[in-house]
Scaffold this motif. Structure first.
Motif, PDB file in Angstrom:
ATOM      1  N   THR A  75       1.131  -1.235  -0.646  1.00  0.00           N
ATOM      2  CA  THR A  75       0.207  -0.516   0.106  1.00  0.00           C
ATOM      3  C   THR A  75       0.825   1.116   0.669  1.00  0.00           C
ATOM      4  OG1 THR A  75       0.319   0.502   2.412  1.00  0.00           O
ATOM      5  CG2 THR A  75      -1.802  -1.023   1.045  1.00  0.00           C
ATOM      6  N   PHE A  76       0.357   2.317  -0.698  1.00  0.00           N
ATOM      7  CA  PHE A  76       1.010   3.650  -0.209  1.00  0.00           C
ATOM      8  C   PHE A  76      -0.125   4.493   0.612  1.00  0.00           C
ATOM      9  CE2 PHE A  76       2.015   7.836  -2.111  1.00  0.00           C
ATOM     10  CZ  PHE A  76       3.847   7.371  -2.273  1.00  0.00           C
ATOM     11  N   HIS A  77       0.499   5.406   1.048  1.00  0.00           N
ATOM     12  CA  HIS A  77      -0.098   6.677   1.556  1.00  0.00           C
ATOM     13  C   HIS A  77       0.434   7.697   2.109  1.00  0.00           C
ATOM     14  CE1 HIS A  77      -4.031   7.863   4.606  1.00  0.00           C
ATOM     15  NE2 HIS A  77      -4.381   8.667   3.046  1.00  0.00           N
ATOM     16  N   GLN A  78       0.023   8.476   1.629  1.00  0.00           N
ATOM     17  CA  GLN A  78       1.237  10.174   1.679  1.00  0.00           C
ATOM     18  C   GLN A  78       0.060  10.987   2.246  1.00  0.00           C
ATOM     19  OE1 GLN A  78       4.885  10.068   3.547  1.00  0.00           O
ATOM     20  NE2 GLN A  78       3.418  11.690   3.907  1.00  0.00           N
ATOM     21  N   TYR A  79       0.696  11.317   3.299  1.00  0.00           N
ATOM     22  CA  TYR A  79      -0.598  13.203   2.996  1.00  0.00           C
ATOM     23  C   TYR A  79       1.202  14.061   2.471  1.00  0.00           C
ATOM     24  CZ  TYR A  79      -4.267  12.188   6.177  1.00  0.00           C
ATOM     25  OH  TYR A  79      -4.895  11.665   7.141  1.00  0.00           O
ATOM     26  N   ILE A  80       0.588  15.681   1.662  1.00  0.00           N
ATOM     27  CA  ILE A  80       0.980  16.432   1.113  1.00  0.00           C
ATOM     28  C   ILE A  80       1.159  17.721   1.744  1.00  0.00           C
ATOM     29  CG2 ILE A  80       2.301  16.912  -1.310  1.00  0.00           C
ATOM     30  CD1 ILE A  80       0.955  14.094  -1.903  1.00  0.00           C
ATOM     31  N   ARG A  81       2.134  18.429   1.924  1.00  0.00           N
ATOM     32  CA  ARG A  81       2.072  19.819   2.045  1.00  0.00           C
ATOM     33  C   ARG A  81       1.758  20.943   0.643  1.00  0.00           C
ATOM     34  NH1 ARG A  81       6.723  19.991   4.493  1.00  0.00           N
ATOM     35  NH2 ARG A  81       7.780  21.554   3.504  1.00  0.00           N
ATOM     36  N   PRO A  82       0.611  21.350   0.475  1.00  0.00           N
ATOM     37  CA  PRO A  82       0.273  22.269  -0.659  1.00  0.00           C
ATOM     38  C   PRO A  82       1.122  23.452   0.006  1.00  0.00           C
ATOM     39  CG  PRO A  82      -1.452  22.556   1.048  1.00  0.00           C
ATOM     40  CD  PRO A  82      -0.577  21.031   1.726  1.00  0.00           C
ATOM     41  N   LYS A  83       1.060  24.396  -1.368  1.00  0.00           N
ATOM     42  CA  LYS A  83       1.787  25.841  -0.884  1.00  0.00           C
ATOM     43  C   LYS A  83       0.813  26.460  -0.198  1.00  0.00           C
ATOM     44  CE  LYS A  83       3.529  25.976  -5.504  1.00  0.00           C
ATOM     45  NZ  LYS A  83       3.436  24.925  -6.126  1.00  0.00           N
ATOM     46  N   ASN A  84      -0.282  26.215   0.165  1.00  0.00           N
ATOM     47  CA  ASN A  84      -1.777  27.154   1.148  1.00  0.00           C
ATOM     48  C   ASN A  84      -2.123  25.772   1.854  1.00  0.00           C
ATOM     49  OD1 ASN A  84      -2.892  28.431   2.167  1.00  0.00           O
ATOM     50  ND2 ASN A  84      -4.815  28.801   0.666  1.00  0.00           N
ATOM     51  N   THR A  85      -1.850  25.596   3.002  1.00  0.00           N
ATOM     52  CA  THR A  85      -2.484  24.601   4.438  1.00  0.00           C
ATOM     53  C   THR A  85      -3.399  25.122   4.999  1.00  0.00           C
ATOM     54  OG1 THR A  85      -0.469  25.659   6.108  1.00  0.00           O
ATOM     55  CG2 THR A  85      -0.129  24.063   4.928  1.00  0.00           C
ATOM     56  N   THR A  86      -4.002  26.332   4.682  1.00  0.00           N
ATOM     57  CA  THR A  86      -5.127  27.012   5.294  1.00  0.00           C
ATOM     58  C   THR A  86      -6.203  25.526   5.186  1.00  0.00           C
ATOM     59  OG1 THR A  86      -5.570  28.506   4.027  1.00  0.00           O
ATOM     60  CG2 THR A  86      -4.276  29.321   5.485  1.00  0.00           C
ATOM     61  N   HIS A  87      -6.725  25.998   5.933  1.00  0.00           N
ATOM     62  CA  HIS A  87      -8.437  25.122   5.784  1.00  0.00           C
ATOM     63  C   HIS A  87      -9.843  25.789   4.346  1.00  0.00           C
ATOM     64  CE1 HIS A  87      -9.173  21.705   8.969  1.00  0.00           C
ATOM     65  NE2 HIS A  87      -9.042  22.752   9.668  1.00  0.00           N
ATOM     66  N   THR A  88      -9.454  23.973   3.774  1.00  0.00           N
ATOM     67  CA  THR A  88     -10.783  25.043   2.669  1.00  0.00           C
ATOM     68  C   THR A  88     -11.503  23.869   2.508  1.00  0.00           C
ATOM     69  OG1 THR A  88      -9.627  22.981   1.123  1.00  0.00           O
ATOM     70  CG2 THR A  88      -8.508  25.231   1.217  1.00  0.00           C
ATOM     71  N   GLN A  89     -12.545  24.021   2.260  1.00  0.00           N
ATOM     72  CA  GLN A  89     -14.029  23.434   2.204  1.00  0.00           C
ATOM     73  C   GLN A  89     -13.115  21.673   1.609  1.00  0.00           C
ATOM     74  OE1 GLN A  89     -16.663  24.482   2.632  1.00  0.00           O
ATOM     75  NE2 GLN A  89     -17.825  22.488   2.455  1.00  0.00           N
ATOM     76  N   ALA A  90     -12.979  21.960   0.807  1.00  0.00           N
ATOM     77  CA  ALA A  90     -12.567  20.396   0.647  1.00  0.00           C
ATOM     78  C   ALA A  90     -11.874  19.788   1.700  1.00  0.00           C
ATOM     79  CB  ALA A  90     -11.245  20.860  -0.918  1.00  0.00           C
ATOM     80  N   THR A  91     -10.353  20.530   2.352  1.00  0.00           N
ATOM     81  CA  THR A  91     -10.013  19.997   3.489  1.00  0.00           C
ATOM     82  C   THR A  91     -10.832  19.658   4.719  1.00  0.00           C
ATOM     83  OG1 THR A  91      -8.825  22.067   4.436  1.00  0.00           O
ATOM     84  CG2 THR A  91      -7.463  21.114   3.175  1.00  0.00           C
ATOM     85  N   LEU A  92     -11.671  20.121   4.464  1.00  0.00           N
ATOM     86  CA  LEU A  92     -12.240  20.018   5.916  1.00  0.00           C
ATOM     87  C   LEU A  92     -14.060  18.854   6.041  1.00  0.00           C
ATOM     88  CD1 LEU A  92     -14.450  23.321   6.464  1.00  0.00           C
ATOM     89  CD2 LEU A  92     -12.281  22.143   8.053  1.00  0.00           C
ATOM     90  N   ILE A  93     -13.634  18.697   4.243  1.00  0.00           N
ATOM     91  CA  ILE A  93     -14.604  17.017   3.667  1.00  0.00           C
ATOM     92  C   ILE A  93     -13.441  16.543   3.834  1.00  0.00           C
ATOM     93  CG2 ILE A  93     -15.250  16.369   1.416  1.00  0.00           C
ATOM     94  CD1 ILE A  93     -15.811  18.502   0.651  1.00  0.00           C
ATOM     95  N   HIS A  94     -12.583  16.513   3.782  1.00  0.00           N
ATOM     96  CA  HIS A  94     -11.366  14.815   3.744  1.00  0.00           C
ATOM     97  C   HIS A  94     -10.969  15.083   5.064  1.00  0.00           C
ATOM     98  CE1 HIS A  94     -11.753  15.114  -0.392  1.00  0.00           C
ATOM     99  NE2 HIS A  94     -10.524  16.002  -0.404  1.00  0.00           N
ATOM    100  N   ARG A  95     -10.864  15.964   6.451  1.00  0.00           N
ATOM    101  CA  ARG A  95     -11.035  15.514   7.455  1.00  0.00           C
ATOM    102  C   ARG A  95      -9.653  16.183   7.827  1.00  0.00           C
ATOM    103  NH1 ARG A  95     -15.402  12.497   6.469  1.00  0.00           N
ATOM    104  NH2 ARG A  95     -14.369  10.852   6.659  1.00  0.00           N
ATOM    105  N   ILE A  96      -8.946  17.130   7.004  1.00  0.00           N
ATOM    106  CA  ILE A  96      -7.263  16.447   7.204  1.00  0.00           C
ATOM    107  C   ILE A  96      -7.071  17.834   7.592  1.00  0.00           C
ATOM    108  CG2 ILE A  96      -5.157  16.885   5.941  1.00  0.00           C
ATOM    109  CD1 ILE A  96      -5.728  15.094   3.502  1.00  0.00           C
ATOM    110  N   THR A  97      -5.866  18.084   9.018  1.00  0.00           N
ATOM    111  CA  THR A  97      -5.596  19.165   9.550  1.00  0.00           C
ATOM    112  C   THR A  97      -4.805  20.385   9.307  1.00  0.00           C
ATOM    113  OG1 THR A  97      -4.827  18.295  11.023  1.00  0.00           O
ATOM    114  CG2 THR A  97      -6.590  18.895  11.495  1.00  0.00           C
ATOM    115  N   PRO A  98      -4.522  21.257   8.987  1.00  0.00           N
ATOM    116  CA  PRO A  98      -3.842  22.211   8.673  1.00  0.00           C
ATOM    117  C   PRO A  98      -2.204  21.846   9.000  1.00  0.00           C
ATOM    118  CG  PRO A  98      -5.556  23.466   9.238  1.00  0.00           C
ATOM    119  CD  PRO A  98      -6.188  21.773   9.626  1.00  0.00           C
ATOM    120  N   GLN A  99      -2.684  21.251  10.263  1.00  0.00           N
ATOM    121  CA  GLN A  99      -1.513  20.709  11.328  1.00  0.00           C
ATOM    122  C   GLN A  99      -0.439  19.487  10.335  1.00  0.00           C
ATOM    123  OE1 GLN A  99      -1.557  19.553  15.324  1.00  0.00           O
ATOM    124  NE2 GLN A  99       0.153  19.675  15.208  1.00  0.00           N
ATOM    125  N   GLN A 100      -1.808  18.489  10.217  1.00  0.00           N
ATOM    126  CA  GLN A 100      -1.033  17.564   9.280  1.00  0.00           C
ATOM    127  C   GLN A 100      -0.516  17.888   7.738  1.00  0.00           C
ATOM    128  OE1 GLN A 100      -5.587  15.507   9.404  1.00  0.00           O
ATOM    129  NE2 GLN A 100      -4.099  13.576   9.821  1.00  0.00           N
TER     130      GLN A 100
END
Length: 238
Positions: A75-100
């Protein structure tokens, strides 16, 4: 080598060795072999949105299918740091926090590892063109070229299966049917996984893929070429 991987590549630079190797693997790809001969990587990406120019990949999940069986050890699973780490509607849906996201590695580090993980496998996804669009955009920038792995879309497979059930092989598409991953999995009584998580969605897609492959094989479709021709379910990317 690691420093080289972290640098965006110039449009005029030669492709990264990973891309060169990838192209060599699929230069003379044979679609006529039995389905059991192929290895499949079922992948899913979580995104900040669907705008290819503006949005970013924030997670990649993938699993391997060998001998038409899920390999739980691969298996392969990895979070990725984007240029903008603030919450967006998409990250809220995915339940991924800015800290993650802030603690995650950038795509420049993750993408080469994913390309190596995919290796000589065929890519499978639910609306695989969306995932590959974002992955190939990143591959052009980071590695100097796009991936040549052939792709199979489980949405197209499901549409082909529905046409076969109705007997309308060449009729107009029934767009009224719900072809979402969750709806199809429920319709076919497949195990349910947590939605909006890249690895869980990849697993859900893998179960759907194997279910549809089993139905297609019962209908006498035994090679990859059979699958492509019967439902126009995939294509080779240039």
């Amino acid at each position: 080598m690691m420093l080289d991987l972290l640098k965006p590549r110039s449009w005029f630079a030669p492709p990264h060795p990973l891309i060169t190797k990838n192209r060599e693997i699929f230069a003379h790809f044979d679609q006529s072999r039995p389905l059991t001969d192929y290895t499949f990587v079922v992948c899913d990406t979580e995104l900040t949105g669907f705008d290819l120019k503006r949005d970013e990949i924030i997670s990649i999940g993938a699993i391997v299918i060998r001998d038409l069986q899920i390999d739980l050890g691969a298996t392969f699973h990895q979070y990725i740091r984007p240029k903008n780490t603030t919450h967006t509607q998409a990250t809220l849906i995915h339940r991924i926090t800015p800290q993650q996201l802030a603690e995650a590695p950038p795509l420049e580090e993750v993408l080469p590892a994913f390309v190596e993980f995919a290796g000589n496998s065929l890519m499978v996804g639910h609306c695989v063109a969306l995932d590959m669009g974002f992955l190939n955009k990143a591959a052009r920038k980071i590695l100097g070229g796009t991936l040549s792995n052939p792709g199979i879309d489980t949405i197209r497979m499901a549409r082909g299966y529905r046409r076969a059930l109705s007997g309308h092989f060449h009729g107009e598409e029934d767009w009224s049917h719900n072809y979402s991953l969750g709806a199809l999995s429920k319709e076919y009584n497949l195990p349910a996984f947590k939605p909006h998580d890249a690895l869980e969605d990849a697993m859900q897609t893998a179960y759907l893929f194997l279910f549809l492959l089993k139905k297609f094989r019962k209908g006498g479709l035994l090679t990859l070429k059979d699958i492509y021709q019967a439902g126009r379910v995939g294509s080779l990317w240039s």
